[in-house]
Design a protein around this motif. Sequence first.
Motif, PDB file in Angstrom:
ATOM      1  N   LYS A  70      -0.403  -9.013 -11.978  1.00 24.35           N
ATOM      2  CA  LYS A  70       0.666  -8.897 -11.340  1.00 24.35           C
ATOM      3  C   LYS A  70       1.507  -6.930 -11.923  1.00 24.35           C
ATOM      4  CE  LYS A  70       5.829 -10.939 -11.487  1.00 24.35           C
ATOM      5  NZ  LYS A  70       6.650 -11.653 -11.781  1.00 24.35           N
ATOM      6  N   LEU A  71       1.598  -6.773 -12.968  1.00 26.28           N
ATOM      7  CA  LEU A  71       2.198  -5.088 -12.975  1.00 26.28           C
ATOM      8  C   LEU A  71       1.109  -4.471 -12.859  1.00 26.28           C
ATOM      9  CD1 LEU A  71       3.780  -3.742 -14.956  1.00 26.28           C
ATOM     10  CD2 LEU A  71       2.340  -3.834 -16.605  1.00 26.28           C
ATOM     11  N   LEU A  72      -0.182  -4.934 -12.659  1.00 28.99           N
ATOM     12  CA  LEU A  72      -0.892  -3.513 -11.663  1.00 28.99           C
ATOM     13  C   LEU A  72      -0.369  -3.276 -10.479  1.00 28.99           C
ATOM     14  CD1 LEU A  72      -4.203  -3.603 -14.036  1.00 28.99           C
ATOM     15  CD2 LEU A  72      -3.005  -2.137 -14.412  1.00 28.99           C
ATOM     16  N   LEU A  73      -0.628  -4.759  -9.815  1.00 24.47           N
ATOM     17  CA  LEU A  73      -0.433  -4.564  -8.328  1.00 24.47           C
ATOM     18  C   LEU A  73       0.914  -4.190  -8.133  1.00 24.47           C
ATOM     19  CD1 LEU A  73      -2.220  -8.206  -7.238  1.00 24.47           C
ATOM     20  CD2 LEU A  73      -3.234  -6.060  -7.372  1.00 24.47           C
ATOM     21  N   GLU A  74       1.953  -4.444  -8.873  1.00 24.16           N
ATOM     22  CA  GLU A  74       2.945  -4.070  -8.278  1.00 24.16           C
ATOM     23  C   GLU A  74       2.514  -2.426  -8.325  1.00 24.16           C
ATOM     24  OE1 GLU A  74       6.487  -4.970  -7.580  1.00 24.16           O
ATOM     25  OE2 GLU A  74       5.167  -6.005  -6.507  1.00 24.16           O
ATOM     26  N   LEU A  75       2.234  -1.768  -9.295  1.00 28.88           N
ATOM     27  CA  LEU A  75       2.370  -0.175  -9.811  1.00 28.88           C
ATOM     28  C   LEU A  75       1.696  -0.019  -8.244  1.00 28.88           C
ATOM     29  CD1 LEU A  75       1.175   0.257 -13.433  1.00 28.88           C
ATOM     30  CD2 LEU A  75       3.655   0.620 -12.606  1.00 28.88           C
ATOM     31  N   MET A  76       1.023   0.085  -7.517  1.00 31.95           N
ATOM     32  CA  MET A  76      -0.327  -0.622  -6.606  1.00 31.95           C
ATOM     33  C   MET A  76       0.700   0.202  -5.068  1.00 31.95           C
ATOM     34  SD  MET A  76      -3.873  -2.098  -7.339  1.00 31.95           S
ATOM     35  CE  MET A  76      -4.724  -1.074  -5.238  1.00 31.95           C
ATOM     36  N   ARG A  77       1.574  -1.437  -5.322  1.00 30.79           N
ATOM     37  CA  ARG A  77       2.905  -1.777  -4.543  1.00 30.79           C
ATOM     38  C   ARG A  77       3.766  -0.419  -3.955  1.00 30.79           C
ATOM     39  NH1 ARG A  77       7.092  -3.875  -1.990  1.00 30.79           N
ATOM     40  NH2 ARG A  77       7.809  -4.840  -4.748  1.00 30.79           N
ATOM     41  N   TYR A  78       4.561   0.041  -5.748  1.00 28.54           N
ATOM     42  CA  TYR A  78       5.044   1.797  -5.026  1.00 28.54           C
ATOM     43  C   TYR A  78       4.519   2.963  -4.921  1.00 28.54           C
ATOM     44  CZ  TYR A  78       7.644   4.418  -8.167  1.00 28.54           C
ATOM     45  OH  TYR A  78       8.166   6.052  -8.353  1.00 28.54           O
ATOM     46  N   MET A  79       3.210   2.927  -5.647  1.00 28.88           N
ATOM     47  CA  MET A  79       2.144   3.441  -4.577  1.00 28.88           C
ATOM     48  C   MET A  79       2.419   3.586  -3.648  1.00 28.88           C
ATOM     49  SD  MET A  79      -1.163   4.500  -7.105  1.00 28.88           S
ATOM     50  CE  MET A  79      -1.377   5.259  -6.427  1.00 28.88           C
ATOM     51  N   GLN A  80       2.664   2.606  -2.469  1.00 27.07           N
ATOM     52  CA  GLN A  80       2.229   2.296  -1.298  1.00 27.07           C
ATOM     53  C   GLN A  80       3.566   2.669  -0.750  1.00 27.07           C
ATOM     54  OE1 GLN A  80       0.838  -1.466  -0.897  1.00 27.07           O
ATOM     55  NE2 GLN A  80      -0.491  -0.970   0.690  1.00 27.07           N
ATOM     56  N   ALA A  81       4.580   2.036  -1.628  1.00 28.39           N
ATOM     57  CA  ALA A  81       6.076   3.024  -1.326  1.00 28.39           C
ATOM     58  C   ALA A  81       6.332   3.712  -0.824  1.00 28.39           C
ATOM     59  CB  ALA A  81       7.161   1.847  -1.850  1.00 28.39           C
TER      60      ALA A  81
END
Length: 288
Positions: A70-81
Amino acid sequence: MAKIDFVEKEYFEQLFGMRSGYVLDFSNRSFQEFVYSLIKIDIYKKYHGLSKAKILRNIIAEYDNVTVGKLLLELMRYMQAKNMIEDKDTELFKKCAEIGNQLIGKTVSVKNTVQNTTQKTPTKPVIDYSKYLNELTSLTDFIDSPQKRGFAFEKYLHSLFENNGLEPRRSFKVVGEQIDGSFLLFNEVYLLEAKWTNKKIDKGDLVTFNEKVSSKSGFTRGLFISFSGYTDEALATFSNGRTVNIVLMTVQELAIALTRQLNFTDVLKRKVRALAEEGNYNKSILEM
């Protein structure tokens, strides 16, 4: 301990730029707030004196698959944003997304996600702007009950979202809750709250919807569309002491977008980006 091997860890080390001791562009405070909002860990209380990279390595080593994924995917979503993914990182991003989804128990293709991230000039959908503007105007003169006008507004939005490729879902119920609808924006799920009333939306309405959204998952976001706008108190104090997972829009902004023939998906993207980068959940279309 999460089931992630040495090579897989190296992928994330490279993607997040961890070899320098940092994690992406986070400050100490923003990283602390980011991690706490997702997995309720006060990193500087638990890992006092460690760099952000070492903290993330410790979390990966100590916590279960779902928490770490969950944490790793949210960090990746942050990169996308924040548009932090360069063309040279496309394959690396894809590998990391696959690993993250495996950790939380999902097996999904991330091809479209990566393509959407790196696409420079999205294709503008073919929309009959005059038709949608006229239909929106006709809702203003709707003579039936407020409830029926609300249903008509939901139906209108469903059609608009569908024609913009947002894969909308009509209103539905979960235990104890009524959801006005949902849609997909760049493969992320957004819940919809649509209010066509003469009364401005107050802080309580925003808090309720934000909590409804936040209770679903760390990946869920929300869009609140109001006919009459929002009270000054709501806009001034709503974000105090809470993580905001929704963005606001008015029917007037929607009318401006249609009048100017703006790409509706792009309007939503800019609102979401303002929330992610600036903490601004009410970015006006006039400021874009």
